[in-house]
Design a protein around this motif. Sequence first.
Motif, PDB file in Angstrom:
ATOM      1  N   SER A 115       0.823  -1.216   0.000  1.00 13.58           N
ATOM      2  CA  SER A 115       0.000   0.000   0.000  1.00 13.58           C
ATOM      3  C   SER A 115       0.862   1.273   0.000  1.00 13.58           C
ATOM      4  O   SER A 115       0.379   2.356  -0.288  1.00 13.58           O
ATOM      5  CB  SER A 115      -0.955   0.005   1.199  1.00 13.58           C
ATOM      6  OG  SER A 115      -0.217   0.025   2.395  1.00 13.58           O
ATOM      7  N   ILE A 116       2.149   1.125   0.297  1.00 15.78           N
ATOM      8  CA  ILE A 116       3.040   2.288   0.283  1.00 15.78           C
ATOM      9  C   ILE A 116       3.592   2.543  -1.124  1.00 15.78           C
ATOM     10  O   ILE A 116       4.120   3.627  -1.412  1.00 15.78           O
ATOM     11  CB  ILE A 116       4.222   2.104   1.281  1.00 15.78           C
ATOM     12  CG1 ILE A 116       4.966   3.430   1.564  1.00 15.78           C
ATOM     13  CG2 ILE A 116       5.243   1.091   0.761  1.00 15.78           C
ATOM     14  CD1 ILE A 116       4.220   4.393   2.424  1.00 15.78           C
ATOM     15  N   ALA A 117       3.440   1.548  -2.034  1.00 14.51           N
ATOM     16  CA  ALA A 117       4.174   1.578  -3.307  1.00 14.51           C
ATOM     17  C   ALA A 117       4.044   2.886  -4.087  1.00 14.51           C
ATOM     18  O   ALA A 117       5.051   3.490  -4.460  1.00 14.51           O
ATOM     19  CB  ALA A 117       3.765   0.387  -4.183  1.00 14.51           C
ATOM     20  N   LEU A 118       2.817   3.339  -4.334  1.00 14.76           N
ATOM     21  CA  LEU A 118       2.672   4.533  -5.166  1.00 14.76           C
ATOM     22  C   LEU A 118       3.157   5.789  -4.446  1.00 14.76           C
ATOM     23  O   LEU A 118       3.707   6.698  -5.065  1.00 14.76           O
ATOM     24  CB  LEU A 118       1.227   4.696  -5.633  1.00 14.76           C
ATOM     25  CG  LEU A 118       0.752   3.626  -6.627  1.00 14.76           C
ATOM     26  CD1 LEU A 118      -0.707   3.838  -7.005  1.00 14.76           C
ATOM     27  CD2 LEU A 118       1.611   3.603  -7.885  1.00 14.76           C
ATOM     28  N   TYR A 119       2.983   5.830  -3.125  1.00 12.52           N
ATOM     29  CA  TYR A 119       3.502   6.979  -2.368  1.00 12.52           C
ATOM     30  C   TYR A 119       5.026   7.005  -2.417  1.00 12.52           C
ATOM     31  O   TYR A 119       5.633   8.059  -2.579  1.00 12.52           O
ATOM     32  CB  TYR A 119       3.018   6.931  -0.907  1.00 12.52           C
ATOM     33  CG  TYR A 119       1.532   7.138  -0.788  1.00 12.52           C
ATOM     34  CD1 TYR A 119       0.982   8.407  -0.975  1.00 12.52           C
ATOM     35  CD2 TYR A 119       0.673   6.084  -0.526  1.00 12.52           C
ATOM     36  CE1 TYR A 119      -0.373   8.612  -0.897  1.00 12.52           C
ATOM     37  CE2 TYR A 119      -0.696   6.277  -0.438  1.00 12.52           C
ATOM     38  CZ  TYR A 119      -1.219   7.546  -0.623  1.00 12.52           C
ATOM     39  OH  TYR A 119      -2.560   7.751  -0.556  1.00 12.52           O
ATOM     40  N   ALA A 120       5.623   5.804  -2.281  1.00 10.03           N
ATOM     41  CA  ALA A 120       7.084   5.719  -2.368  1.00 10.03           C
ATOM     42  C   ALA A 120       7.544   6.166  -3.748  1.00 10.03           C
ATOM     43  O   ALA A 120       8.574   6.836  -3.889  1.00 10.03           O
ATOM     44  CB  ALA A 120       7.550   4.291  -2.074  1.00 10.03           C
ATOM     45  N   VAL A 131      13.691   2.388  -4.732  1.00  6.43           N
ATOM     46  CA  VAL A 131      13.008   3.207  -3.716  1.00  6.43           C
ATOM     47  C   VAL A 131      11.687   2.543  -3.331  1.00  6.43           C
ATOM     48  O   VAL A 131      11.381   2.354  -2.142  1.00  6.43           O
ATOM     49  CB  VAL A 131      12.734   4.639  -4.257  1.00  6.43           C
ATOM     50  CG1 VAL A 131      11.932   5.448  -3.250  1.00  6.43           C
ATOM     51  CG2 VAL A 131      14.044   5.342  -4.594  1.00  6.43           C
ATOM     52  N   VAL A 132      10.918   2.167  -4.355  1.00 11.80           N
ATOM     53  CA  VAL A 132       9.587   1.585  -4.110  1.00 11.80           C
ATOM     54  C   VAL A 132       9.714   0.249  -3.379  1.00 11.80           C
ATOM     55  O   VAL A 132       9.051   0.014  -2.355  1.00 11.80           O
ATOM     56  CB  VAL A 132       8.823   1.404  -5.444  1.00 11.80           C
ATOM     57  CG1 VAL A 132       7.547   0.602  -5.241  1.00 11.80           C
ATOM     58  CG2 VAL A 132       8.505   2.769  -6.054  1.00 11.80           C
ATOM     59  N   LEU A 133      10.588  -0.635  -3.881  1.00 13.29           N
ATOM     60  CA  LEU A 133      10.690  -1.968  -3.274  1.00 13.29           C
ATOM     61  C   LEU A 133      11.216  -1.913  -1.844  1.00 13.29           C
ATOM     62  O   LEU A 133      10.767  -2.678  -0.993  1.00 13.29           O
ATOM     63  CB  LEU A 133      11.552  -2.894  -4.154  1.00 13.29           C
ATOM     64  CG  LEU A 133      10.928  -3.217  -5.524  1.00 13.29           C
ATOM     65  CD1 LEU A 133      11.806  -4.188  -6.319  1.00 13.29           C
ATOM     66  CD2 LEU A 133       9.506  -3.780  -5.398  1.00 13.29           C
ATOM     67  N   SER A 134      12.146  -0.981  -1.562  1.00 11.08           N
ATOM     68  CA  SER A 134      12.652  -0.878  -0.181  1.00 11.08           C
ATOM     69  C   SER A 134      11.517  -0.558   0.782  1.00 11.08           C
ATOM     70  O   SER A 134      11.392  -1.182   1.847  1.00 11.08           O
ATOM     71  CB  SER A 134      13.711   0.218  -0.050  1.00 11.08           C
ATOM     72  OG  SER A 134      14.605   0.168  -1.110  1.00 11.08           O
ATOM     73  N   GLY A 194       7.132   4.272   6.136  1.00  9.02           N
ATOM     74  CA  GLY A 194       7.333   3.983   4.713  1.00  9.02           C
ATOM     75  C   GLY A 194       7.845   5.202   3.968  1.00  9.02           C
ATOM     76  O   GLY A 194       8.731   5.097   3.108  1.00  9.02           O
ATOM     77  N   GLY A 195       7.303   6.370   4.305  1.00  9.71           N
ATOM     78  CA  GLY A 195       7.723   7.616   3.665  1.00  9.71           C
ATOM     79  C   GLY A 195       9.173   7.946   3.980  1.00  9.71           C
ATOM     80  O   GLY A 195       9.942   8.352   3.098  1.00  9.71           O
ATOM     81  N   ILE A 196       9.551   7.748   5.245  1.00  8.10           N
ATOM     82  CA  ILE A 196      10.926   8.057   5.650  1.00  8.10           C
ATOM     83  C   ILE A 196      11.917   7.132   4.941  1.00  8.10           C
ATOM     84  O   ILE A 196      12.964   7.571   4.450  1.00  8.10           O
ATOM     85  CB  ILE A 196      11.078   7.963   7.196  1.00  8.10           C
ATOM     86  CG1 ILE A 196      10.285   9.108   7.852  1.00  8.10           C
ATOM     87  CG2 ILE A 196      12.548   8.005   7.619  1.00  8.10           C
ATOM     88  CD1 ILE A 196      10.085   8.975   9.342  1.00  8.10           C
ATOM     89  N   VAL A 197      11.557   5.833   4.855  1.00  8.03           N
ATOM     90  CA  VAL A 197      12.414   4.885   4.125  1.00  8.03           C
ATOM     91  C   VAL A 197      12.574   5.343   2.673  1.00  8.03           C
ATOM     92  O   VAL A 197      13.691   5.398   2.138  1.00  8.03           O
ATOM     93  CB  VAL A 197      11.824   3.444   4.168  1.00  8.03           C
ATOM     94  CG1 VAL A 197      12.618   2.508   3.245  1.00  8.03           C
ATOM     95  CG2 VAL A 197      11.833   2.904   5.595  1.00  8.03           C
ATOM     96  N   ALA A 198      11.441   5.729   2.043  1.00 10.15           N
ATOM     97  CA  ALA A 198      11.491   6.155   0.635  1.00 10.15           C
ATOM     98  C   ALA A 198      12.375   7.388   0.470  1.00 10.15           C
ATOM     99  O   ALA A 198      13.197   7.451  -0.452  1.00 10.15           O
ATOM    100  CB  ALA A 198      10.081   6.426   0.119  1.00 10.15           C
ATOM    101  N   ILE A 232       7.445   9.916  -3.904  1.00 11.05           N
ATOM    102  CA  ILE A 232       8.590  10.448  -3.157  1.00 11.05           C
ATOM    103  C   ILE A 232       9.874  10.274  -3.970  1.00 11.05           C
ATOM    104  O   ILE A 232      10.684  11.201  -4.096  1.00 11.05           O
ATOM    105  CB  ILE A 232       8.714   9.748  -1.781  1.00 11.05           C
ATOM    106  CG1 ILE A 232       7.541  10.175  -0.883  1.00 11.05           C
ATOM    107  CG2 ILE A 232      10.053  10.070  -1.100  1.00 11.05           C
ATOM    108  CD1 ILE A 232       7.423   9.418   0.425  1.00 11.05           C
ATOM    109  N   GLY A 233      10.030   9.084  -4.553  1.00 10.99           N
ATOM    110  CA  GLY A 233      11.213   8.808  -5.373  1.00 10.99           C
ATOM    111  C   GLY A 233      11.317   9.738  -6.580  1.00 10.99           C
ATOM    112  O   GLY A 233      12.418  10.025  -7.052  1.00 10.99           O
ATOM    113  N   LEU A 234      10.175  10.201  -7.087  1.00 10.82           N
ATOM    114  CA  LEU A 234      10.190  11.143  -8.208  1.00 10.82           C
ATOM    115  C   LEU A 234      10.500  12.559  -7.739  1.00 10.82           C
ATOM    116  O   LEU A 234      11.093  13.354  -8.458  1.00 10.82           O
ATOM    117  CB  LEU A 234       8.825  11.143  -8.913  1.00 10.82           C
ATOM    118  CG  LEU A 234       8.456   9.883  -9.694  1.00 10.82           C
ATOM    119  CD1 LEU A 234       6.992   9.910 -10.086  1.00 10.82           C
ATOM    120  CD2 LEU A 234       9.337   9.746 -10.930  1.00 10.82           C
ATOM    121  N   LEU A 235      10.065  12.861  -6.519  1.00 15.65           N
ATOM    122  CA  LEU A 235      10.218  14.222  -6.005  1.00 15.65           C
ATOM    123  C   LEU A 235      11.642  14.522  -5.526  1.00 15.65           C
ATOM    124  O   LEU A 235      12.170  15.612  -5.768  1.00 15.65           O
ATOM    125  CB  LEU A 235       9.216  14.435  -4.856  1.00 15.65           C
ATOM    126  CG  LEU A 235       9.165  15.807  -4.205  1.00 15.65           C
ATOM    127  CD1 LEU A 235       8.750  16.878  -5.203  1.00 15.65           C
ATOM    128  CD2 LEU A 235       8.185  15.790  -3.023  1.00 15.65           C
TER     129      LEU A 235
END
Lengths: 231, 110
Positions: free
Chosen positions: A167-172, B95-98, B78-82, A175-178
């Motif tokens: 459930s975190i995937a799209l948020y991650a 990033v996503v998989l971690s 999850g946000g902090i890890v990303a 974030i990865g894009l930002l």
Amino acid sequence: MTSRAQTQLPGFLQGIQAGLTIAIGYMPIALAFGLLAKNTGISLMHTVGMSLFVFAGASQFMALGLLALGTGTVEIIFSTFIVNIRHLLMSMSINEKAVPESKLRKMVYAFGITDEVFAVASTREGGVGSHYLYGLSLMAYSSWVINSGIGYAAGTALPPAFQQGMSIALYAMFIGLLIPSVKKYRKALFLAVTAGLLNSLLVLILPVGWAIIGATIGAVLLMELIQKEEK
Amino acid sequence: MNLETTLGETNSTVWIIILGMTLVTYIPRMLPLVALDAEKIPPVLARMLRNIPYAALGALIFPGILGIHDQLWYGLVGGIVAVGVAYTGAHLIVVVLSSVVVLSALALLL
């Protein structure tokens, strides 16, 4: 993201490559959508049809919820409009970045501009063309449609812990894009944080689609005001 | 439970709903791309439109990320890890998989 291999690939393949992350991120959501659609009582054809034609996650879940409540046709369509009007803003922004091309090509790739496709395309270095956007949205689209069908047919979702983790995937991904932009331009951090805070306030009083629009425009306007002050 | 009566929708009603949803989703995505001429947009507006992605990402992330679990800290972790992994310059998929791996492990412990 800017490896040498990528700059050598033709646009379509670059899009396919960039779309892999979206395809992964969509998988658990589409599986859940298929499963929920089955529980709502619509047919497999309706479920896959909705993903095939509408291609907009949040509003499809909302439609299922409203169908289950026995809400009327007009209300469901209107709610979809309210949720998805934010894409107007995203397409305006993509239009700034898009290389000049025929209206027909633009009309084709317009169909694929989801939040995630917008996020990946708009943070890309340089312009975006139709071939890149075709590849990018094709990955997102296939994952969305196929996994909706699998979710319905298999009738099970992923193992609970993995599903929760996914459930975190799209948020991650967002974030990865930002982050790379934040490292390069300080204004990106200001814009994102301001919009996030504004959105937290606006969701309390507005439907989610309008809150995103309001927060985005609010942050951009505030940035303009500050830049004017500095001059 | 008879779902057809529970839903109160016939087969064709659902297709009409899907058609309507298709139109109201597609038109806002398409209109700016065919109706706006990027070269005729005033520079101030063009600059603002180029700032939209960063603001939109902020709004897409927050506060939605906190809502993925009853416990607010779950999404926050999850946000902090990303953020941490992305800051190292790792590929987007990493990033996503971690984040997914860390949160799946946490979900097993909860």
